[in-house]
Enzyme design. Structure first.
Site, PDB file in Angstrom:
ATOM      1  N   GLY A 153       0.842  -1.187   0.000  1.00 43.25           N
ATOM      2  CA  GLY A 153       0.000   0.000   0.000  1.00 43.25           C
ATOM      3  C   GLY A 153       0.876   1.235   0.000  1.00 43.25           C
ATOM      4  NE  ARG A 154      -2.701   5.412   1.843  1.00 38.98           N
ATOM      5  CZ  ARG A 154      -3.700   6.008   2.473  1.00 38.98           C
ATOM      6  NH1 ARG A 154      -4.093   7.211   2.099  1.00 38.98           N
ATOM      7  NH2 ARG A 154      -4.321   5.423   3.483  1.00 38.98           N
ATOM      8  CB  ILE A 155       3.156   2.558   4.828  1.00 35.97           C
ATOM      9  CG1 ILE A 155       2.249   3.648   5.416  1.00 35.97           C
ATOM     10  CG2 ILE A 155       4.417   2.401   5.674  1.00 35.97           C
ATOM     11  CD1 ILE A 155       1.760   3.352   6.821  1.00 35.97           C
ATOM     12  NE  ARG A 175      -5.308  -5.654  -0.955  1.00 29.49           N
ATOM     13  CZ  ARG A 175      -6.086  -4.586  -0.775  1.00 29.49           C
ATOM     14  NH1 ARG A 175      -7.344  -4.745  -0.417  1.00 29.49           N
ATOM     15  NH2 ARG A 175      -5.602  -3.368  -0.961  1.00 29.49           N
ATOM     16  CB  THR A 234       6.192  -0.168  11.712  1.00 31.07           C
ATOM     17  OG1 THR A 234       6.108  -0.299  10.286  1.00 31.07           O
ATOM     18  CG2 THR A 234       7.646  -0.210  12.142  1.00 31.07           C
ATOM     19  NE  ARG A 236      -3.056  -1.018  14.242  1.00 30.59           N
ATOM     20  CZ  ARG A 236      -2.433   0.104  13.922  1.00 30.59           C
ATOM     21  NH1 ARG A 236      -1.114   0.088  13.778  1.00 30.59           N
ATOM     22  NH2 ARG A 236      -3.096   1.225  13.752  1.00 30.59           N
ATOM     23  CD  GLU A 265       0.494  -1.157  20.750  1.00 35.76           C
ATOM     24  OE1 GLU A 265      -0.011  -0.011  20.637  1.00 35.76           O
ATOM     25  OE2 GLU A 265       1.146  -1.695  19.849  1.00 35.76           O
ATOM     26  CG  HIS A 285       2.046   1.878  18.446  1.00 33.66           C
ATOM     27  ND1 HIS A 285       0.878   1.164  18.550  1.00 33.66           N
ATOM     28  CD2 HIS A 285       2.030   2.412  17.198  1.00 33.66           C
ATOM     29  CE1 HIS A 285       0.192   1.263  17.421  1.00 33.66           C
ATOM     30  NE2 HIS A 285       0.883   2.018  16.583  1.00 33.66           N
TER      31      HIS A 285
END
Length: 316
Positions: A153-155, A175, A234, A236, A265, A285
Site C-alpha cells: 500500500g502507501r507505506i 493482494r 510497524t 499491527r 498496548e 508504538h
C-alpha cells in the site's frame, strides 16, 4: 462544549497550535491509559465530544450505552477499535480523516530506522558504550540484500523506495491488484508466499489489520525465513499469529526482529520475551506520527469540525 481527549501520554496535544481552536470549550486531557468500562464511563460521563489518539482505547457498545451525552468521536485514520454500528445506534457521529493519497511517512521512516538499527546493532552498541565497554561485534550492510514488502500500500511503497535508495533488491507479496502495481513500479513479485519468506533478508509488514489479515503471518511462514533474516513490524502485532514471533526467534528463524507494535498496548511488562531478547529491537508504538504531522492532521480535522463538515464513517 465538553471535550475529552484520551491517551495523550506526553501531553502533546496542548502544545499544538491547533489546540487554541478549542478555546472557550471545557477540555479534559487524560494522560494515562484506561480500558476498564466502568472507569471510562465515569471519566466520560459528561463528555459531548471524544477525541481519540489513534487506536489506543476500544470504544464498544457497552461503553457507549453509558455515555448518553456523547455526540461526536473524532480521530485520525482507521478505526477497528470503534464499534460503528453501536455508534449509529446511539446517534454518535464518528469523524476520521483517512488522509487519502498520502502515506504515513513517519511510519515508513521509523521502519527504515528499525532496519538500520537492527543490521548495525545500534541499540546494543550504544548499551555497550554506556556500560564502559567498546564494540560488541560487527554489523551487516543492506546493499545487495533482498527487502521484502508484505502488503504494497502507501507505506509499503514508500519503504520499498527507501530500499532501492540503499541498493537493495525489492520483492513484494500482496493482494493481486497490489502485485500488479508493484510490478508496474519496477519491483520483483514473489511467485508464492513461501518463496517470499524464504528469499527475504529483510521482511517488512505493511497491512491494515482486518479479519482477512489477522494472523496472516503464520508460524509455518516464519520457519521459511533465513537464520540471518530480519522481520519488521510497524503495522499491527495481530498480523502475526499469537506467540508465533517469539517462538520463531527462539528457534532461530528469523534471526532478528524489530517491532513497534504489540498484542497488548501499552506494554508494561519489562519481562516480556521481546524485550529480553538480544536479537530484537523494540520501540513503544511511535511510528505512526511525529510532532509536525500530528499538528497538521489535528488542525485540519479541527477546521473541518469547526465549519460543520462532519460525516459518519462506516467500515472500510
Amino acid at each position: 462544549m465538553k471535550i475529552s481527549i484520551l491517551d495523550d501520554y506526553h501531553d502533546t496535544v496542548r502544545s499544538l497550535a491547533c489546540f487554541r481552536k478549542l478555546d472557550g470549550h471545557e477540555v479534559k486531557v487524560w494522560h494515562d491509559h484506561v480500558q476498564d468500562i466502568g472507569e471510562l464511563a465515569e471519566r466520560l460521563a459528561d463528555t459531548e465530544v471524544l477525541v481519540l489518539i489513534r487506536e489506543r482505547t476500544r470504544i464498544r457498545g457497552a461503553l457507549l450505552e453509558r455515555l448518553p451525552k456523547l455526540k461526536l468521536i473524532s480521530q485520525r485514520s482507521v478505526y477497528p477499535h470503534i464499534d460503528i454500528p453501536a455508534c449509529t445506534k446511539q446517534g454518535v457521529i464518528v469523524s476520521s480523516s483517512q488522509h487519502p493519497g498520502t502515506p504515513s511517512y513517519a511510519t515508513a521512516e521509523l521502519t527504515w530506522g528499525l532496519i538500520l538499527s537492527s543490521f548495525r546493532q545500534i541499540p546494543q552498541q550504544m548499551a555497550s558504550l554506556q556500560a564502559g565497554n567498546w564494540q560488541i561485534g560487527v554489523g551487516s550492510t543492506l546493499r545487495n540484500k533482498t527487502l521484502g514488502i508484505f502488503g504494497y500500500g502507501r507505506i509499503g511503497a514508500a519503504v520499498a523506495s527507501y530500499g532501492r535508495a540503499f541498493g537493495m533488491n525489492v520483492v513484494v507479496w500482496a493482494r493481486p491488484n497490489s502485485l500488479v502495481r508493484a510490478k508496474a513500479e519496477g519491483h520483483l513479485v514473489a511467485p508464492s508466499k513461501t518463496a517470499f519468506f524464504e528469499r527475504c533478508d529483510v521482511l517488512s509488514l505493511h497491512m491494515r489489520l482486518v479479519e482477512a489479515t489477522r494472523g496472516i503471518v503464520t508460524a509455518d511462514d516464519l520457519k521459511w525465513m533465513k537464520p540471518t533474516a530480519l522481520i519488521v513490524n510497524t503495522s499491527r502485532a495481530q498480523l502475526i499469529a499469537p506467540g508465533a514471533l517469539v517462538e520463531a526467534l527462539r528457534a532461530g528463524r528469523p534471526g532478528m526482529a524489530a517491532v513497534d507494535v504489540y498484542e497488548e498496548e501499552p506494554l508494561r511488562d519489562p519481562n516480556h520475551p521481546l524485550l529480553t531478547m538480544d536479537n530484537v529491537v523494540c520501540t513503544p508504538h511511535i511510528g505512526y506520527v511525529t510532532r509536525v504531522r500530528h499538528s497538521v492532521l489535528r488542525c485540519l480535522r479541527s477546521d473541518r469540525h469547526r465549519h460543520g463538515h462532519w460525516r459518519t464513517e462506516g467500515p472500510t
